[in-house]
Design an enzyme around this catalytic site. Structure first.
Site, mmCIF file in Angstrom:
data_model
loop_
_atom_site.group_PDB
_atom_site.id
_atom_site.type_symbol
_atom_site.label_atom_id
_atom_site.label_comp_id
_atom_site.label_asym_id
_atom_site.label_seq_id
_atom_site.Cartn_x
_atom_site.Cartn_y
_atom_site.Cartn_z
ATOM 1 N N TRP A 117 0.395 -1.189 0.160
ATOM 2 C CA TRP A 117 0.532 -0.449 -0.058
ATOM 3 C C TRP A 117 0.873 1.184 0.175
ATOM 4 O O TRP A 117 0.425 2.430 -0.508
ATOM 5 C CB TRP A 117 -0.750 0.202 1.150
ATOM 6 C CG TRP A 117 -2.215 -1.059 1.085
ATOM 7 C CD1 TRP A 117 -2.165 -2.132 1.921
ATOM 8 C CD2 TRP A 117 -2.750 -1.422 0.063
ATOM 9 N NE1 TRP A 117 -3.668 -2.689 1.292
ATOM 10 C CE2 TRP A 117 -4.133 -2.294 0.109
ATOM 11 C CE3 TRP A 117 -2.935 0.021 -1.205
ATOM 12 C CZ2 TRP A 117 -5.028 -2.218 -0.702
ATOM 13 C CZ3 TRP A 117 -4.886 -0.166 -1.499
ATOM 14 C CH2 TRP A 117 -5.502 -1.489 -1.810
ATOM 15 N N ASP A 207 -1.173 6.181 6.892
ATOM 16 C CA ASP A 207 -2.388 5.643 6.563
ATOM 17 C C ASP A 207 -2.742 4.536 7.546
ATOM 18 O O ASP A 207 -1.644 3.535 8.001
ATOM 19 C CB ASP A 207 -2.273 4.875 5.110
ATOM 20 C CG ASP A 207 -3.132 3.621 4.435
ATOM 21 O OD1 ASP A 207 -4.246 4.201 5.589
ATOM 22 O OD2 ASP A 207 -3.349 3.557 3.944
ATOM 23 N N LYS A 232 -12.503 -1.628 7.514
ATOM 24 C CA LYS A 232 -11.807 -2.956 8.609
ATOM 25 C C LYS A 232 -12.475 -2.989 10.256
ATOM 26 O O LYS A 232 -12.367 -4.204 10.551
ATOM 27 C CB LYS A 232 -10.184 -2.924 8.528
ATOM 28 C CG LYS A 232 -10.060 -2.374 7.342
ATOM 29 C CD LYS A 232 -9.706 -3.277 6.343
ATOM 30 C CE LYS A 232 -9.101 -3.173 4.862
ATOM 31 N NZ LYS A 232 -9.181 -3.806 4.173
#
Length: 404
Positions: A117, A207, A232
């Site tokens: 990511w 992030d 999540k």
């Protein structure tokens, strides 16, 4: 409505498990939100009932994470990937206002690359232009093969720029199972101390998509921007939560007049902040479910409870994986000390062994264990809604599997 015992155990990486009690409560809200006679998926986002609910969601996040008054909490869409672009636009606008004389060639953005990511985030910054992209460190270079993300690099490997417009890192790499330690003294912690330069506000961007609300955020006040997709730990897909320091909510149009790239209006943090996250229609249903999850979290003891519980869950899984390694049946993919609490990744050793492992788990009502398509293997996601009892069932299965 299906009862709890009819559901499988969802170890998927996202969208991921949600508490059954929250889902049951949400079904009521789908029909009648707070006695309005209108379902939450139908209600106006301008209604006083929804605006009050949105304010309560913000207050709950602020209280549980101890967000200081120097930071705003904003709600938007587009997930973490949308923020790959938004943080570049907003932070370059801020930098241009601070340094109107500097061109793109004189402007640098720093990216700490520790997994798939953060690599994608750096690629997006490079694609957008407007600044030179400096890779502060690439953790692949510290793996034995030089080709995989399997550890957090040592502090002395970080090469930050002198005056970057932003410094980006991904706290937990969902695909690769690599996470920064929350103990400042640990070798795998983020080197916050290297950013302390006088009294300047560091343009630090994090992030937190796959670890948001699973435990406290270290040095939260030192961050310029923290963002997270909700799918999540606290809600369904479609909601992105931002924690933005006030000095990073800037007039992007004024910056554009000085030469910065124009910022799409719904990506502007100032647009979101000025409109109380209601400039356009927000993700009403995901916000509602996230609010119910947050209420439940507060009742259960907040961050202290979830930090302890999530530590126990991760320790149990890592312990059985280590046992499997010692028996030559499993192979851990991340070096000790750099492993994620949320996404434990490993390989099953032997021809067709992974297929057999996944089939056995499926028969026992455990799904979502197949690793990301880009890296393969097994990935066990241990988000907040996954209970210790469910983790114990998985650990028992793994133990039986390696003893067969």
């Amino acid at each position: 409505m299906a009862s709890d015992h009819a559901r499988v155990i969802n170890f998927g990486a996202g969208p991921s498990a949600l508490p059954v009690t929250v889902l049951e409560e949400a079904t009521k809200g789908l029909l009648n939100f707070q006695q309005t006679g209108i379902g939450i998926a139908e209600v106006s986002h301008r209604s006083k009932e929804f605006q009050a609910f949105l304010a309560s969601v913000e207050a709950s996040i602020r209280a549980q994470l101890d967000v200081p008054p120097t930071h705003r909490i904003l709600f938007t869409q587009g997930g973490g990937s949308g923020q790959f672009s938004a943080v570049v636009y907003n932070m370059l606008a801020r930098y241009r206002l601070l340094h109107p004389e500097r061109s793109a060639a004189d402007t640098v953005v720093d990216y700490v690359v520790t997994g798939s990511w953060s690599k994608k985030a750096a690629e997006e910054a490079r694609r957008l232009g407007g600044a030179q992209v400096n890779i502060v460190v690439d953790s692949k270079q510290f793996s034995e093969s030089g080709k995989v993300f399997d550890r957090i690099p040592p502090h002395d490997a970080y090469k930050f720029s002198e005056d970057p417009a932003l410094v980006y890192y991904c706290e937990n790499e969902t695909v690769d199972g690599v996470e920064f330690s929350h103990e400042d003294s640990a070798p795998a912690s983020f080197p916050f101390h290297l950013l302390q330069k006088g009294n300047a506000l560091a343009p630090l961007v994090a992030d937190y998509s796959s670890s948001f609300m699973c435990r406290p955020i270290p040095h939260l006040a030192d961050h310029a921007v923290i963002y997270a997709g909700a799918q999540k730990n606290i809600g369904p897909a479609g909601l992105t939560i931002l924690i933005v320091r006030e000095d990073c909510i800037v007039d992007v149009d004024a910056a554009a007049r000085l030469g910065a790239a124009p910022v799409p209006i719904t990506m502007s943090y100032k647009t979101l902040a000025d409109a109380g996250s209601l400039y356009n229609t927000p993700s009403v249903l995901p916000i509602y479910v996230a609010g119910l999850v947050l209420e439940r979290m507060q009742r259960h003891g907040g961050m202290k409870h979830y930090e302890e519980t999530n530590r126990h869950k991760a320790e149990k899984v890592y312990a059985v994986v280590k046992k499997g390694e010692q028996q030559g049946k499993l192979r851990r993919k991340v070096q000790e000390g750099s492993g994620s609490w949320m996404n434990v990744v490993f390989e099953v050793v032997g021809s067709d062994a992974e297929k057999k492992f996944l089939e056995g788990a499926e028969k026992r009502g455990m799904k979502g264990l197949k690793g990301h398509r880009s890296v393969g293997g097994i990935r066990v996601s241990l988000y907040n809604a996954v209970t210790e009892a469910e983790v114990d069932r998985l650990v028992d299965y793994i133990d039986n599997f390696i003893n067969e």
